[in-house]
Design a protein around this motif. Structure first.
Motif, short mmCIF file in Angstrom:
data_model
loop_
_atom_site.label_atom_id
_atom_site.label_comp_id
_atom_site.label_asym_id
_atom_site.label_seq_id
_atom_site.Cartn_x
_atom_site.Cartn_y
_atom_site.Cartn_z
N ILE A 96 49.69 25.87 47.84
CA ILE A 96 49.27 27.25 48.11
C ILE A 96 50.50 28.03 48.53
CG2 ILE A 96 47.80 28.72 49.57
CD1 ILE A 96 45.97 26.23 49.94
N GLY A 97 50.71 29.19 47.90
CA GLY A 97 51.88 30.00 48.18
C GLY A 97 51.80 30.72 49.52
N LYS A 98 52.72 31.65 49.70
CA LYS A 98 52.79 32.41 50.95
C LYS A 98 51.79 33.56 50.95
CE LYS A 98 56.51 35.40 49.44
NZ LYS A 98 57.84 35.92 49.67
N ALA A 134 42.69 12.52 39.03
CA ALA A 134 42.95 13.73 39.80
C ALA A 134 44.06 14.55 39.14
CB ALA A 134 43.35 13.37 41.23
N LYS A 135 43.88 15.86 39.16
CA LYS A 135 44.86 16.80 38.63
C LYS A 135 45.19 17.82 39.71
CE LYS A 135 44.68 15.37 34.29
NZ LYS A 135 45.80 14.75 33.61
N PRO A 136 46.41 18.33 39.76
CA PRO A 136 46.81 19.25 40.82
C PRO A 136 46.15 20.62 40.71
CG PRO A 136 48.57 19.02 39.21
CD PRO A 136 47.49 18.04 38.83
N VAL A 137 46.18 21.34 41.83
CA VAL A 137 45.76 22.74 41.90
C VAL A 137 46.92 23.53 42.49
CG1 VAL A 137 44.22 24.38 43.05
CG2 VAL A 137 43.28 22.26 42.10
N THR A 138 47.25 24.64 41.85
CA THR A 138 48.34 25.49 42.34
C THR A 138 47.81 26.91 42.51
OG1 THR A 138 49.95 24.15 41.14
CG2 THR A 138 50.67 26.34 41.86
N ILE A 139 48.05 27.45 43.70
CA ILE A 139 47.64 28.82 44.02
C ILE A 139 48.90 29.59 44.39
CG2 ILE A 139 46.29 30.24 45.62
CD1 ILE A 139 44.41 27.76 45.92
N GLY A 140 49.11 30.73 43.75
CA GLY A 140 50.34 31.49 43.92
C GLY A 140 50.45 32.21 45.25
N ASN A 141 51.42 33.12 45.32
CA ASN A 141 51.66 33.94 46.50
C ASN A 141 50.70 35.13 46.53
OD1 ASN A 141 53.95 32.40 47.30
ND2 ASN A 141 55.19 33.51 45.79
N ILE A 157 46.22 29.36 39.83
CA ILE A 157 45.89 30.75 40.11
C ILE A 157 47.21 31.46 40.35
CG2 ILE A 157 44.75 32.34 41.70
CD1 ILE A 157 42.66 30.12 42.22
N GLY A 158 47.47 32.51 39.59
CA GLY A 158 48.76 33.20 39.65
C GLY A 158 48.97 33.97 40.94
N ASP A 159 50.08 34.69 41.01
CA ASP A 159 50.43 35.52 42.16
C ASP A 159 49.59 36.80 42.18
OD1 ASP A 159 52.46 33.72 42.85
OD2 ASP A 159 54.00 34.86 41.78
N ASN A 160 49.37 37.31 43.39
CA ASN A 160 48.73 38.62 43.60
C ASN A 160 47.33 38.68 43.00
OD1 ASN A 160 51.30 39.52 44.66
ND2 ASN A 160 51.96 39.61 42.53
N VAL A 161 46.57 37.59 43.10
CA VAL A 161 45.23 37.49 42.52
C VAL A 161 44.19 37.60 43.63
CG1 VAL A 161 43.62 35.90 41.38
CG2 VAL A 161 45.97 36.12 40.55
N THR A 162 43.07 38.24 43.31
CA THR A 162 41.89 38.21 44.16
C THR A 162 40.79 37.50 43.40
OG1 THR A 162 42.48 40.27 45.27
CG2 THR A 162 40.17 39.60 45.38
N ILE A 163 40.20 36.48 44.03
CA ILE A 163 39.07 35.74 43.48
C ILE A 163 37.83 36.17 44.26
CG2 ILE A 163 38.04 33.46 43.11
CD1 ILE A 163 40.54 33.85 41.40
N GLY A 164 36.83 36.70 43.58
CA GLY A 164 35.63 37.18 44.23
C GLY A 164 34.83 36.06 44.89
N ALA A 165 34.13 36.40 45.95
CA ALA A 165 33.33 35.42 46.69
C ALA A 165 32.33 34.72 45.78
CB ALA A 165 32.60 36.12 47.83
N ASP A 175 48.54 36.11 36.77
CA ASP A 175 49.00 36.98 37.87
C ASP A 175 48.28 38.33 37.85
OD1 ASP A 175 50.92 35.02 38.37
OD2 ASP A 175 52.59 36.17 37.53
N ASN A 176 48.19 38.94 39.03
CA ASN A 176 47.83 40.36 39.19
C ASN A 176 46.48 40.75 38.62
OD1 ASN A 176 50.51 40.99 40.30
ND2 ASN A 176 51.22 40.62 38.21
N VAL A 177 45.44 39.94 38.93
CA VAL A 177 44.10 40.26 38.43
C VAL A 177 43.05 40.04 39.52
CG1 VAL A 177 44.65 39.70 36.03
CG2 VAL A 177 43.68 37.93 37.53
N LEU A 178 41.90 40.68 39.30
CA LEU A 178 40.67 40.37 40.02
C LEU A 178 39.85 39.50 39.08
CD1 LEU A 178 38.39 40.71 42.15
CD2 LEU A 178 37.76 42.83 40.95
N ALA A 179 39.42 38.34 39.58
CA ALA A 179 38.60 37.44 38.79
C ALA A 179 37.42 37.00 39.64
CB ALA A 179 39.42 36.23 38.33
N LEU A 180 36.26 36.85 38.99
CA LEU A 180 35.08 36.45 39.74
C LEU A 180 34.03 35.87 38.82
CD1 LEU A 180 32.88 38.99 39.22
CD2 LEU A 180 34.46 40.08 40.80
#
Length: 190
Positions: A96-98, A134-141, A157-165, A175-180
């Motif tokens: 998980i990024g910063k 098992a496979k890795p999961v990577t979440i950006g900044n 999951i790229g940088d600057n992303v919002t994942i809806g509840a 990167d740079n999207v809203l996904a839900l």
């Protein structure tokens, strides 16, 4: 190749291997301490997380209770906040990024099993074993993951992303999207 090496390589492995069980029990001890510490005991909380995780950046805040399988396969960047009741099944690496915001009840899975029961279950007399990979999961900044979301193995999951509840993230998100949604899909560029 050890079972741990197989696990981190994405191959099928024996999750009841003595080395993996030892790491699992060590994580349980640390989680028990962490989840029962007074919230004002900041130095003690930091010490436990530093011992539990592969890497923990500065300013990481994790609300108790927090749950994981091994801990040592988790890396969390600076200033990331993880809210209460999150479950990270770190049978492979979770990175998980910063500046992340992880809402309550987020679940991150790295483990999987064959879909067909005949391929998943190995019967050995009185006990059964279950093929696991098992496979890795990577979440950006700068990522915000809404509450009750589930992230599947082998997802980035790229940088600057919002994942809806309540989203179920089964595929990589740019990167740079809203996904839900279920399954989670990009609905807007940010």
């Amino acid at each position: 190749m050890t079972e741990k090496e197989k696990m981190l390589n994405g191959d099928y492995y024996n999750s009841r291997d003595p080395e993996l069980i030892r790491i699992y029990h060590q994580a349980r001890k640390l989680l028990k301490v962490y989840n029962n510490l007074d919230s004002e005991l900041m130095a003690e909380r930091e010490q436990v997380l530093n011992e539990l995780f592969e890497f923990k950046g500065d300013g990481v805040w994790i609300e108790a209770p927090f749950f994981c399988d091994y801990g040592e396969n988790i890396s969390i960047g600076d200033n990331t906040f993880i809210n209460t009741n999150c479950m990270f099944l770190d049978n492979n690496r979770i990175t998980i990024g910063k500046n992340g915001l992880i809402a309550p009840y987020v679940q991150i899975y790295t483990a999987s099993h064959p879909l067909e029961a005949s391929k998943r279950i190995i019967e050995n007399g009185k006990e059964s074993a279950y093929l696991t990979s098992a496979k890795p999961v990577t979440i950006g900044n700068n990522v915000w993951i809404g509450g009750n979301s589930i992230i599947y193995p082998d997802v980035t999951i790229g940088d600057n992303v919002t994942i809806g509840a309540g989203s179920v993230v089964t595929n990589t998100i740019p990167d740079n999207v809203l996904a839900l949604g279920n399954p989670c899909k990009v609905v807007k560029e940010l």
